[in-house]
Design a protein around this motif. Structure first.
Motif, PDB file in Angstrom:
ATOM      1  N   PHE A  39       1.281  -0.987   0.152  1.00 42.67           N
ATOM      2  CA  PHE A  39       0.420  -0.338   0.102  1.00 42.67           C
ATOM      3  C   PHE A  39       0.935   1.161  -0.063  1.00 42.67           C
ATOM      4  O   PHE A  39       0.440   2.522  -0.241  1.00 42.67           O
ATOM      5  N   CYS A  40       1.716   0.989   0.501  1.00 41.22           N
ATOM      6  CA  CYS A  40       2.575   2.779   1.160  1.00 41.22           C
ATOM      7  C   CYS A  40       3.124   2.692  -0.961  1.00 41.22           C
ATOM      8  O   CYS A  40       3.254   3.492  -0.961  1.00 41.22           O
TER       9      CYS A  40
ATOM     10  N   GLY B 690      -5.116   6.752   4.579  1.00 41.72           N
ATOM     11  CA  GLY B 690      -4.886   6.352   5.953  1.00 41.72           C
ATOM     12  C   GLY B 690      -5.756   8.024   7.055  1.00 41.72           C
ATOM     13  O   GLY B 690      -6.075   8.042   7.541  1.00 41.72           O
ATOM     14  N   HIS B 691      -5.226   8.791   6.053  1.00 41.20           N
ATOM     15  CA  HIS B 691      -6.064  10.302   6.594  1.00 41.20           C
ATOM     16  C   HIS B 691      -7.129   9.917   6.523  1.00 41.20           C
ATOM     17  O   HIS B 691      -8.061  10.087   5.549  1.00 41.20           O
ATOM     18  N   SER B 870     -11.320  -1.329   3.801  1.00 37.90           N
ATOM     19  CA  SER B 870     -12.230  -0.319   3.843  1.00 37.90           C
ATOM     20  C   SER B 870     -10.879   0.425   2.536  1.00 37.90           C
ATOM     21  O   SER B 870      -9.528   0.136   2.865  1.00 37.90           O
ATOM     22  N   ILE B 871     -10.973   1.909   1.891  1.00 41.95           N
ATOM     23  CA  ILE B 871     -10.200   2.728   2.048  1.00 41.95           C
ATOM     24  C   ILE B 871      -9.655   3.661   2.607  1.00 41.95           C
ATOM     25  O   ILE B 871     -10.030   4.452   2.935  1.00 41.95           O
ATOM     26  N   GLY B 872      -7.883   3.158   2.871  1.00 42.83           N
ATOM     27  CA  GLY B 872      -7.347   3.971   3.987  1.00 42.83           C
ATOM     28  C   GLY B 872      -7.364   3.118   4.910  1.00 42.83           C
ATOM     29  O   GLY B 872      -6.803   3.750   6.120  1.00 42.83           O
ATOM     30  N   ALA B 873      -7.927   1.852   5.141  1.00 42.41           N
ATOM     31  CA  ALA B 873      -7.973   1.177   6.503  1.00 42.41           C
ATOM     32  C   ALA B 873      -6.355   0.547   6.823  1.00 42.41           C
ATOM     33  O   ALA B 873      -5.941   0.824   7.396  1.00 42.41           O
ATOM     34  N   VAL B 874      -6.084  -0.383   5.968  1.00 37.76           N
ATOM     35  CA  VAL B 874      -4.392  -0.530   5.492  1.00 37.76           C
ATOM     36  C   VAL B 874      -3.270   0.593   6.438  1.00 37.76           C
ATOM     37  O   VAL B 874      -2.386   0.685   7.573  1.00 37.76           O
TER      38      VAL B 874
END
Lengths: 92, 980
Positions: A39-40, B690-691, B870-874
């Motif tokens: 993901f990064c 993640g924000h 979900s989008i950003g969860a990871v």
């Protein structure tokens, strides 16, 4: 620029908003063991080639479709345009 | 008067004008420049750096010297080239760039200091002391720099924008352009012909030659008449194509009304966007000069311009009728000027030809192998020094024409970075095979400059283009015209110990180029920046190539080795006004009105811009003298009774489909698929990094039907990202989206009496607390059958609802709510009170969701579900974000009279006020009538652990240091009892 929309024909680039590298279609598997690293890369690393580039454009002032536009960033020549949905379904 | 016979001016229509307050007279068809010549006005302005006296140097858009302030009052326009200004009755112009009068410019002293004002002057001087940078040097430089002055008034004129889609755009209507246009027109192509002159014909108007044994002007008129009569041709004089953009798109400015005293009921200029299948660049060429000592005096000008003034405008650019004109040339073109002037009986000193084998082309003296080595005359040339046969002699003269050859106007051909090619035979940069796709170059623009060549080239290029566009062959016979001689020798400047100007507008001399060379500024891009050569408003049209040649000589390289010069848009300066088109003032961007706008206006609401929306900010009542009074009243009314507020601006996205729940699970951080039909849930959306980026509510109206709301600011972006998720990430899901923000008017009804009010409007539905609890939603009808959606959600922390009706009923609904709630004391409130209520409740908005904050910081970290992706969860779980311990808390001033300022940073008492000791910041602040003091919310390091602690809210911008106490962000009803 004029973007040849696969459904609507040539459309002025002003009707679109630009996102960038079409690699954003390839969202990593969130359950993979290396998900965080993947993901990064997905979020922060983009190709920015001088030359042929596959990129995402959103027809915001049009039919709201996302397009994958293959464009030469040196000449602005547009080599190919597809609906992003078609590309995503096919898997790249 | 220097007016002679002939010309293309209308002597039946005299026009009065003023220059520097003095009255003059010209004729229709004159430019300001030709009219000034006709009135023997030679001194037009002062140069940029040395404030040297300057006159008119050219007869076209390349003019470097004759810049004036045109018109007065709000329409005053600086840096207008006198050579392209059409004369009109009452025109007024002023010279510029002088302190005191034009004749006695105080800053002319600069000329004496010229040894100190050399190339790179700005980079070498003003270095120290450092304290002088802002206080002394910058104001002084700013005063001296820049040309002309602005009126400081708003532009009173209107501008427009237009779009054209021809088969062929012909740029330039000279011999080549008209020939090509005629062919294309007869072939049936849709043709646009654009020319920057008021009168089409290009150099044919200036040369006075013959075509088909008749004056060339007759041929021009015949062709223009035919083109003008054809429905497939659009003739656009006064139109400058200023840029070539991608995919055959051109930008052009049509000066619709600049030739009139005022535009009256027309627009002043129109910005055209021309998308052409093909284009023909027939922009001709610009003459260059030859630098020699003191070559910048008024009365010295380009040789081709002299012909233009004589033949088209019937003026001779010399000071007195008896003072002869000298011509200095390195090519045959200078002799054409001699011939033209002889025909008009203008006294000639002779032709000074640098070529040793030069011969006269007529009955005038030719100094072969000679150069001009100096001039005299402070405000106009009076004598010229000619070096001939080893001797230097001063001869009196009234004007000096200079010809150093012609530079093809390749500008538009190089707008896509295509570099021109050096043609050693023509001594000119000509376009290479790298012009923008679909562009063809014809005539003098590619070095085919004689009338015969240009006509033939126009015909030849048109045939190629028409064939490519699929038009059949068309037979247009080639007119018979002269093939003027074009021999030229590579003589680029006359060496001298005195200054010889290369770039007149930026005052760059041969010496400056030599100095740049000595200082190793040799690449042409360095040369330009070190000397500012070619960087003035004329973009070095008359100087760039000459400068390259001088540098080539210094480096011992060939000219193409030294570099080429390419051009960027715009070809000539374009006014900001026309680029803005009609998008000024209220039309700068779309203005969106809420459905209850009309009602709010009748209530005397004060409005505020929220993005494109105009929202009611507060509703002052008579007797209220300060907005705070109004807002306090509105806020208290909501807390004690009932208030209503138009919240239509919040984004609404309709989500439908068998997989709608699954889709929403993936775009919201929290679970949405489990939401029961008829219920609403608060939701957080993250970016993939993640924000947090938006929050809102999600209502499930039916099994496969959800309505998502977003913040006002993010309505567009949330929709865009949801479409991205749907189309690009999960195309397999059965879900469709549509933005319905503008379709539904949504009114917040808030306060303990809100249910009582709504019960009077809702038709049959039971909205009692039991039947319709907190976070319920339902499709209902109101006011006898109007379909509506009712949501029991609360931004204020009170018992509250949002009622949505089709947008066109929004205004009537507002009126009905006011009418029905009269006895309940219903109070309309605006965005200001909305803000107070939500800060009192500790609810987040854009101030808290900055794109750099997280769910955890809001105290909502647990909402990011770990049971699903979900989008950003990871990324929200990555180390850096998870370690962030800043938390949203509330703040009260220790002294209740103190203000709290949003943006203030939080520092422990006694600690240094710097970033290292920064503890967080206040995100939102307001005066709370409920608390009775100012309050604030904001992010604080480990804020949730620090209740009761005292801190300083520092606002160094205003020298404000307010002691505050950390409290819960929920200033009202922390247990949430009121809204249930």
């Amino acid at each position: 620029m004029l973007i040849p929309h696969p459904l609507l024909g040539p459309r002025d680039a002003q009707e679109f908003t630009y996102l960038g590298d079409a690699s954003l279609l390839n969202r990593p598997d969130p359950d993979a063991p290396n998900a965080l690293e993947a993901f990064c890369d997905y979020v922060f690393l983009r190709d920015n080639p001088a030359g042929v580039h596959c990129e995402l454009w959103f027809h915001e002032q049009g039919d709201r479709s996302w397009l994958v536009v293959t464009r030469n960033t040196l000449t602005h020549e547009i080599l190919d345009v597809e609906l992003a949905t078609d590309v995503a379904r096919r898997g790249t | 008067m220097s007016r002679i016979q002939g010309g293309l001016i209308n002597r039946d229509k005299p026009l009065n004008f003023t220059f520097n307050g003095k009255s003059f007279r010209g004729f229709e068809g004159d430019t300001l420049a030709s009219a000034l010549w006709a009135n023997d006005v030679q001194l037009i302005g002062r140069s940029f750096k040395y404030h040297r006296p300057r006159g008119i140097y050219s007869a076209g858009s390349e003019e470097p010297n004759a810049l004036v302030e045109l018109r007065s009052g709000a329409r005053q326009e600086p840096n207008t080239r006198a050579t392209v200004v059409e004369l009109f009755e009452g025109l007024s112009a002023k010279s510029q760039n002088h302190v005191g009068s034009l004749d006695h410019d105080v800053l002319a002293l600069n000329d004496l200091f010229s040894p100190f004002l050399s190339a790179g002057f700005y980079y070498k001087t003003f270095m120290w002391p450092r304290a002088f940078w802002e206080k002394v040097y910058e104001p002084a430089i700013r005063r001296a720099a820049g040309l002309g002055s602005l009126s400081m008034e708003a532009d009173p004129d209107a501008y427009d924008r237009g779009y054209l889609h021809p088969d062929l755009l012909v740029i330039g209507a000279g011999a080549a352009g008209l020939m090509a246009a005629l062919m294309a027109a007869r072939a049936g192509a849709e043709v646009v012909v654009a020319d920057d002159d008021s009168r089409m014909g290009g150099r044919l108007l200036a040369e006075g030659g013959l075509i088909d044994d008749a004056p060339a002007v007759d041929w021009v008129e015949t062709v223009l008449a035919e083109l003008g009569s054809l429905p497939n041709v659009r003739m656009m004089p006064r139109t400058t194509v200023f840029g070539a953009y991608d995919h055959g798109i051109f930008g052009a400015v049509e000066r619709v009304a600049d030739h009139l005293a005022t535009p009256e009921d027309r627009v002043r200029q129109t910005l055209w966007r021309i998308t052409a299948k093909a284009s023909i660049l027939a922009t001709g060429a610009t003459e260059r000069h030859i630098p020699f000592a003191d070559n910048d005096r008024p009365g010295i000008l380009l040789s081709g311009a002299v012909r233009a003034y004589a033949n088209r405008w019937a003026v001779v650019p010399h000071r007195r009728n008896d003072a002869p004109i000298a011509i200095f040339t390195n090519n045959d073109d200078g002799h054409r000027t001699a011939q033209s002037l002889l025909q008009k009986d203008v006294p000639l000193l002779g032709v000074v030809d640098a070529r040793s084998d030069a011969e006269s082309h007529g009955d005038y003296k030719t100094f072969s192998g000679a150069t001009v080595t100096g001039t005299r005359g402070r405000k106009g040339i009076r004598a010229v020094q000619i070096a001939h046969n080893g001797q230097r002699n001063w001869l009196p003269c009234g004007g000096l024409a200079v010809s150093g050859g012609w530079n093809p106007n390749v500008h538009l051909a190089s707008h896509h970075r295509g570099r021109p090619r050096w043609d050693e035979a023509k001594l000119a940069f000509v376009p290479d095979e790298n012009a923008p796709k679909g562009m063809f170059i014809a005539g003098a623009a590619r070095g085919q400059g004689s009338t015969k060549e240009a006509l033939a080239d126009g015909q030849r290029i048109a045939m190629t283009v028409l064939d490519q566009l699929g038009f059949g062959p068309v037979n247009v016979p080639l007119p018979v015209a002269e093939d003027e001689a074009g021999d030229i020798a590579p003589i680029w400047h006359v060496p001298s110990s005195k200054r010889a100007w290369v770039d007149f507008q930026n005052d760059v001399t041969v010496k400056d180029i030599k100095l740049a060379h000595q200082e190793n500024m040799r690449p042409v891009e360095h040369l330009k920046r070190w000397t500012t050569l070619g960087m003035a408003t004329d973009q070095g049209k008359t100087s760039n190539v000459t400068a390259l040649a001088v540098m080539a000589e210094l480096t011992g390289q060939t000219l193409p080795e030294t570099g080429t010069t390419i051009f960027r848009p715009p070809y000539t300066p374009v006014s900001m006004g026309v680029l803005g088109g009609g998008d000024t003032g209220a039309h700068f961007r779309p203005r969106r009105l809420t459905p209850s706008d009309t009602w709010a206006k009748t209530q005397g609401a004060v409005f505020v811009e929220a993005g494109q929306w105009m929202r009611a900010q507060y509703f002052p009542r008579s007797g209220e003298t300060h907005w705070r009074q109004t807002v306090d009243r509105e806020a208290l009314a909501v807390r004690s009774g009932v208030g209503i507020c138009d919240v239509t601006t919040l984004g609404k996205i309709d989500v439908q489909g068998a997989d709608a729940g699954e889709f929403l699970n993936r775009v919201y951080a929290n679970m949405m698929g489990t939401l029961k039909v008829g219920m609403v849930r608060y939701g957080l959306m993250l970016r993939e990094d993640g924000h947090l980026y938006d929050d809102g509510t999600c209502a499930r109206l039916a099994e496969q039907h959800y309505v998502v709301t977003t913040t006002t600011a993010n309505a567009g972006i949330v929709y865009q990202r949801m479409e991205f998720a749907r189309q690009c990430l999960w195309p397999e899901l059965d879900v469709t989206l549509i933005s319905t923000t503008d379709a539904w008017a949504q009114i917040a009804v808030a306060g303990p009496k809100s249910r009582a009010l709504l019960e009077r409007l809702v038709d049959d539905a039971d909205i009692s607390n039991e039947a319709f609890p907190f976070m319920a939603c339902q499709e209902v009808t109101v006011c006898n059958g109007l379909r509506a959606r009712l949501f029991r959600i609360s931004f204020s922390g009170e018992l509250a609802y949002e009622l949505a009706v089709p947008a066109r009923y929004g205004n009537a609904l507002m009126e009905r709510l006011m009418e029905q709630g009269q006895d309940l004391g219903v109070t309309p409130y605006g965005t200001e009170t909305l803000g107070v209520l939500r800060i009192e409740k500790g609810h987040a908005t854009g101030n808290e969701l900055t794109g750099q904050t997280t769910a955890a910081m809001l105290g909502l970290g647990k909402m990011v579900s770990v049971k699903k992706d979900s989008i950003g969860a990871v990324m929200s779980r990555r180390e850096g974000l998870a370690a962030d311990k800043r938390r949203l808390v509330g703040f009260e001033p220790i002294d209740a009279a103190d203000p709290i300022t949003a943006g203030a940073h939080l520092i422990k008492p006694g600690e240094a006020m710097d970033l290292a000791h920064d503890q967080g910041w206040i995100t939102s602040a307001a005066y709370s009538p409920h608390v009775g003091s100012a309050i604030g919310i904001g992010y604080l390091e480990e804020g949730d652990q620090r209740m009761g602690e005292e801190l300083i809210a520092a606002n160094p911008l205003e020298g404000q240091n307010i002691p505050v106490r950390v409290v819960s962000a929920h200033f009202i009803d922390p247990k949430g009892e009121r809204l249930r």
